[in-house]
Scaffold this motif. Structure first.
Motif, short mmCIF file in Angstrom:
data_model
loop_
_atom_site.label_atom_id
_atom_site.label_comp_id
_atom_site.label_asym_id
_atom_site.label_seq_id
_atom_site.Cartn_x
_atom_site.Cartn_y
_atom_site.Cartn_z
N SER A 82 0.83 -1.21 0.00
CA SER A 82 0.00 0.00 0.00
C SER A 82 0.86 1.26 0.00
N GLN A 83 1.98 1.21 0.70
CA GLN A 83 2.91 2.35 0.71
C GLN A 83 3.46 2.61 -0.69
N ILE A 84 3.79 1.55 -1.41
CA ILE A 84 4.32 1.71 -2.77
C ILE A 84 3.25 2.27 -3.69
N LEU A 139 3.07 9.30 0.45
CA LEU A 139 2.34 10.31 -0.32
C LEU A 139 2.74 11.73 0.07
N LEU A 140 3.28 11.88 1.28
CA LEU A 140 3.64 13.22 1.77
C LEU A 140 4.52 14.03 0.81
N ILE A 188 -4.55 17.62 -1.31
CA ILE A 188 -4.24 16.46 -2.16
C ILE A 188 -4.98 15.23 -1.64
N CYS A 189 -4.96 15.05 -0.32
CA CYS A 189 -5.66 13.91 0.29
C CYS A 189 -7.14 13.92 -0.06
#
Length: 265
Positions: A82-84, A139-140, A188-189
């Motif tokens: 999920s991080q990728i 995503l930051l 963005i979120c």
């Protein structure tokens, strides 16, 4: 050079939608189904190229070069996969050539992978297991790409101001737009319809809210982690360290724990 809030909101609206198969991949990961997630991911050639390039970086610790998508997802597990995926979301905003900040896309990926690596150690030390919180870290850096695009419109004026005034990029961003960098990230979120937990954590980080909640503790670790990464010589030279000012009082209760985590990273 002043950019009204409405113009920023219009710019946010131009952020590309998440590709459909990558979105389906993310949905299956939320359900914990790695096989379906890998199947969906394999239908997007651009994401496949990004995934293979990202996970074969030394920081991910793969012993051999891996390019089979199902094998990659199986090794990573739900949270890291999920991080990728979120890291790929961020890559959709990255310019072909950085003009304001002196980095390239390889540097950007290195920042993402290093943030992921240490954030996972932090969450492990806290025994905290929540997919949306784990994946928000990659995503930051997307907010840096947005700031690059905003500043590029007035790049000569920006360079002149930075030469003759002692003003940070974050303060300059606020003067131009009424937004700080974490405000941009919250937009963005919302644009990508991320879970409310992610937005709430970034709000804690942005406002430096200190209370007894888990979000407050996570925000303090995030503050330290971002400052730590952006204080590396490469990113100081690039000007990215300008976006976060170290707040000793905010992080005083977790500072030593953070140092211990970084020392063993």
């Amino acid at each position: 050079m002043i950019m009204l809030k409405q113009k920023i909101e219009k710019y946010i609206d131009t952020i590309p939608a998440i590709p459909e198969n990558v979105k389906r991949c993310s949905m299956f990961l939320e359900e914990g189904d790695l096989t379906k997630a890998a199947n969906a991911a394999s239908l997007d050639p651009a994401f496949v190229r990004y995934l293979i390039n990202m996970v074969n970086k030394p920081i991910f610790g793969f012993r051999n070069y891996v390019k089979d998508i199902h094998q990659i997802f199986g090794i990573l597990g739900v949270e890291k996969a999920s991080q990728i995926v979120n890291a790929y979301y961020a890559s959709l905003l990255v310019p072909k050539k950085w003009k304001v900040f002196q980095i390239d896309n390889a540097d950007f990926q290195l920042l993402q992978s290093s943030l992921i690596h240490i954030w996972n150690k932090i969450l492990k030390s806290l025994d905290y297991n929540q997919i949306h919180i784990a994946s928000i870290i990659s995503l930051l850096p997307a907010s840096l790409a947005v700031c690059e695009a905003i500043f590029e419109e007035d790049i000569e004026d920006i360079k002149l101001l930075k030469t003759y005034q002692d003003i940070s990029y974050d303060d300059l961003l606020y003067k131009m737009t009424g937004f700080k960098i974490f405000d941009i990230f919250m937009e963005i979120c919302k644009r990508w319809e991320l879970k409310e937990e992610s937005v709430e954590l970034i709000e804690y980080l942005s406002k430096k809210i200190s209370d007894d909640s888990v979000y407050s503790k996570l925000a303090k670790y995030l503050h330290l982690l971002i400052f730590y990464e952006l204080s590396k010589p490469k990113f100081i030279e690039a000007g990215l360290n300008d976006f976060i000012e170290f707040d000793t009082e905010f992080v005083s209760d977790i500072y030593q724990d953070f140092v211990k985590i970084v020392e063993i990273s």
